[in-house]
Design a protein around this motif. Structure first.
Motif, short mmCIF file in Angstrom:
data_model
loop_
_atom_site.label_atom_id
_atom_site.label_comp_id
_atom_site.label_asym_id
_atom_site.label_seq_id
_atom_site.Cartn_x
_atom_site.Cartn_y
_atom_site.Cartn_z
N PHE A 14 1.65 -3.25 5.20
CA PHE A 14 0.68 -2.64 6.12
C PHE A 14 1.11 -2.80 7.58
O PHE A 14 1.67 -3.82 8.00
N HIS A 15 0.82 -1.73 8.35
CA HIS A 15 1.00 -1.74 9.79
C HIS A 15 -0.04 -0.82 10.40
O HIS A 15 -0.46 0.17 9.78
N GLU A 16 -0.45 -1.11 11.63
CA GLU A 16 -1.51 -0.32 12.27
C GLU A 16 -1.12 1.14 12.45
O GLU A 16 -1.98 2.01 12.50
N SER A 17 0.18 1.41 12.57
CA SER A 17 0.62 2.79 12.81
C SER A 17 0.61 3.66 11.56
O SER A 17 0.78 4.87 11.67
N GLN A 18 0.43 3.07 10.40
CA GLN A 18 0.46 3.85 9.17
C GLN A 18 -0.80 4.69 9.02
O GLN A 18 -1.88 4.33 9.50
N ALA A 19 -0.65 5.82 8.36
CA ALA A 19 -1.79 6.71 8.12
C ALA A 19 -2.79 6.04 7.18
O ALA A 19 -2.40 5.34 6.24
N ARG A 20 -4.06 6.26 7.45
CA ARG A 20 -5.12 5.68 6.64
C ARG A 20 -6.02 6.79 6.10
O ARG A 20 -6.18 7.84 6.74
N PRO A 21 -6.64 6.56 4.97
CA PRO A 21 -7.58 7.56 4.47
C PRO A 21 -8.83 7.61 5.36
O PRO A 21 -9.24 6.59 5.93
N ALA A 22 -9.40 8.79 5.51
CA ALA A 22 -10.61 8.94 6.32
C ALA A 22 -11.79 8.23 5.66
O ALA A 22 -11.79 7.98 4.45
N GLN A 23 -12.78 7.88 6.46
CA GLN A 23 -13.94 7.20 5.93
C GLN A 23 -14.72 8.11 5.00
O GLN A 23 -14.75 9.33 5.17
N ARG A 24 -15.33 7.50 4.02
CA ARG A 24 -16.11 8.26 3.05
C ARG A 24 -17.29 8.96 3.74
O ARG A 24 -18.03 8.34 4.51
N GLY A 25 -17.44 10.24 3.48
CA GLY A 25 -18.52 11.03 4.07
C GLY A 25 -18.18 11.65 5.40
O GLY A 25 -19.05 12.29 6.02
N SER A 26 -16.94 11.50 5.87
CA SER A 26 -16.57 12.05 7.18
C SER A 26 -16.01 13.47 7.10
O SER A 26 -15.66 14.04 8.13
N ALA A 27 -15.95 14.06 5.91
CA ALA A 27 -15.40 15.40 5.76
C ALA A 27 -16.31 16.43 6.41
O ALA A 27 -17.54 16.29 6.41
N THR A 28 -15.72 17.45 6.99
CA THR A 28 -16.48 18.53 7.64
C THR A 28 -16.45 19.82 6.86
O THR A 28 -17.12 20.78 7.24
N VAL A 29 -15.64 19.88 5.80
CA VAL A 29 -15.53 21.08 4.98
C VAL A 29 -15.80 20.69 3.54
O VAL A 29 -15.30 19.68 3.05
N ASN A 59 0.84 -1.19 0.00
CA ASN A 59 0.00 0.00 0.00
C ASN A 59 0.87 1.24 0.00
O ASN A 59 2.10 1.14 0.03
N THR A 60 0.25 2.40 -0.04
CA THR A 60 0.95 3.70 -0.14
C THR A 60 1.98 3.63 -1.28
O THR A 60 3.18 3.84 -1.09
N LEU A 61 1.49 3.30 -2.46
CA LEU A 61 2.36 3.05 -3.60
C LEU A 61 2.81 4.35 -4.27
O LEU A 61 2.07 5.34 -4.32
N THR A 62 4.02 4.30 -4.79
CA THR A 62 4.56 5.38 -5.62
C THR A 62 5.26 4.74 -6.82
O THR A 62 6.17 3.92 -6.64
N VAL A 63 4.82 5.09 -8.02
CA VAL A 63 5.42 4.57 -9.25
C VAL A 63 5.72 5.75 -10.16
O VAL A 63 4.82 6.55 -10.45
N ASP A 64 6.95 5.89 -10.58
CA ASP A 64 7.31 6.95 -11.52
C ASP A 64 8.28 6.40 -12.55
O ASP A 64 8.88 5.33 -12.35
#
Length: 394
Positions: A362-377, A286-291
């Motif tokens: 993957f590891h639990e400490s890695q940043a994850r994207p927020a759940q869909r619909g959880s944005a406040t702005v 995960n958190t892939l970067t390809v260039d």
């Protein structure tokens, strides 16, 4: 770019791909070159991985599969080594386009030449760029794995503050014996990149430079790399892309069309950059970067390109390679190369397309994207941000 890693007597890096001079070449030949290059990207997904249309000369006289290396009992490396999975096969077929035994002989031959370093300029350059990506990660890796290390093209650029211990793995034992010394403690293991002899969750970092394009089963290789990584471990790799040596590929094919009435495959199958991210994701990264990047090197002529490819250990090892190219065909290919792609100073360019990839386990400490619909702005409020900021200043 590390200009010191290039061999100025023969190869000098360029910055832009020279245009084809259609005014000097026949229009039909230029159209055929466009068609061949287009088919190489879409249908064949290939670039010339070797450039060798001659008989390989190495033969395929290796015996059956055998264990290449045994770690000392009780050592730290022995604790990381596991038995290779059963059922692996090196025979020819649709799923095994490359002769891995032949590739081993080619790399062993290149490593024992009188001056093996004179053809290492490309590997040194890419190895330095891999090391730069390692330095961008602000952590220390206690144990790292260099997959397809060759003569240690990545290790020479790393420091003890970044990697405490490095295990170098390559299919060619001569390359490991002639590896350049580095300040990092290293352990050499002769093993096939397709069948890693390590247990799960062992390494904090896995790097690979210009080796995976000769692997028969790339999805499986990615899965094994993911398997040997610890959670939150990272894989950083580089491999040749589909536009590599397109000038050489087109020149050889056009020469064969003219001299022999058809052409045989001189193209090794490569992974398209659009598929690389999907393969890494399927393997579990995960958190892939390809260039992608291109390095262009200028040579005196076609035969010097082939000579350096052989010195790199990049000769063709496809099962369907043609055993012989006639001398007239080779001379015609050299003339076409010079006519269609030649520089004003008489040299000819060779383009190497490089895919760089980074993937994390993957590891639990890695940043994850927020759940869909959880944005406040809302994005619609971004137009009002200047007004809100000006009010805050007042």
């Amino acid at each position: 770019m590390r200009t010191g890693s290039w061999r100025p007597s023969r190869a000098a890096p360029g910055t832009q791909r020279p245009r084809m001079r259609r005014g000097r070449a026949p229009e039909a030949m230029a159209a055929a070159a466009r068609a061949l290059r287009g088919s190489g990207r879409s249908a064949l997904r290939g670039g010339c991985g070797c450039g060798w249309g001659w008989g390989c000369g190495w033969g395929c006289g290796w015996g059956g599969r055998r264990r290449l290396w045994a770690p000392p009992r009780g050592s730290a490396v022995a604790a990381a080594v596991a038995s290779p999975p059963a059922g692996s096969s090196s025979g020819s077929g649709a799923l095994s386009p490359f002769d891995r035994r032949l590739k081993r002989k080619q790399k062993n031959w290149a490593a024992v030449q009188a001056e093996p370093a004179k053809c290492d300029y490309l590997r040194e350059e890419v190895g330095g760029r891999i090391a730069d990506r390692v330095f961008d990660i602000t952590r220390t890796f206690p144990l790292a794995l260099d997959l397809g290390s060759g003569r240690g093209y990545i290790a020479r650029h790393l420091t003890k503050e970044t990697v405490e211990k490095l295990i170098q793995v390559d299919i060619a034992e001569n390359a490991l014996k002639n590896a350049v010394q580095s300040e990092i403690p290293t352990v050499s293991v002769v093993a096939d990149e397709e069948c890693l002899p390590f247990k799960e969750d062992v390494f904090d970092l896995v790097v690979s430079s210009l080796s995976l394009h000769w692997v028969n089963d790339l999805p499986r290789a990615f899965r094994e790399i993911h398997q040997v990584l610890k959670p939150d471990g990272v894989f950083i790799g580089a491999m040749f892309g589909g536009d590599t040596l397109y000038e050489l590929r087109c020149s050889l094919q056009l020469a064969e069309l003219e001299r022999e009435g058809g052409f045989s495959p001189h193209v090794s199958p490569f992974t398209a950059v659009s598929d690389l991210g999907h393969l890494l994701s399927r393997a579990g990264f995960n958190t892939l970067t390809v260039d992608t990047d291109e390095i262009q090197v200028n040579y005196p002529g076609l035969f010097e390109v082939m000579e350096d490819l052989q010195g790199m250990g990049e000769s063709n090892c496809s099962w369907n390679r043609k055993p012989l190219l006639h001398r007239e065909t080779m001379l015609a290919a050299a003339a076409i190369y010079q006519e269609m792609y030649g520089n004003s100073d008489g040299s000819v360019p060779a383009t190497f397309q490089i895919y760089y990839m980074i993937g994390w386990k993957f590891h639990e400490s890695q940043a994850r994207p927020a759940q869909r619909g959880s944005a406040t702005v809302s994005f619609g409020d971004l137009a009002k941000i200047d007004g809100l900021l000006s009010r805050g200043k007042k």
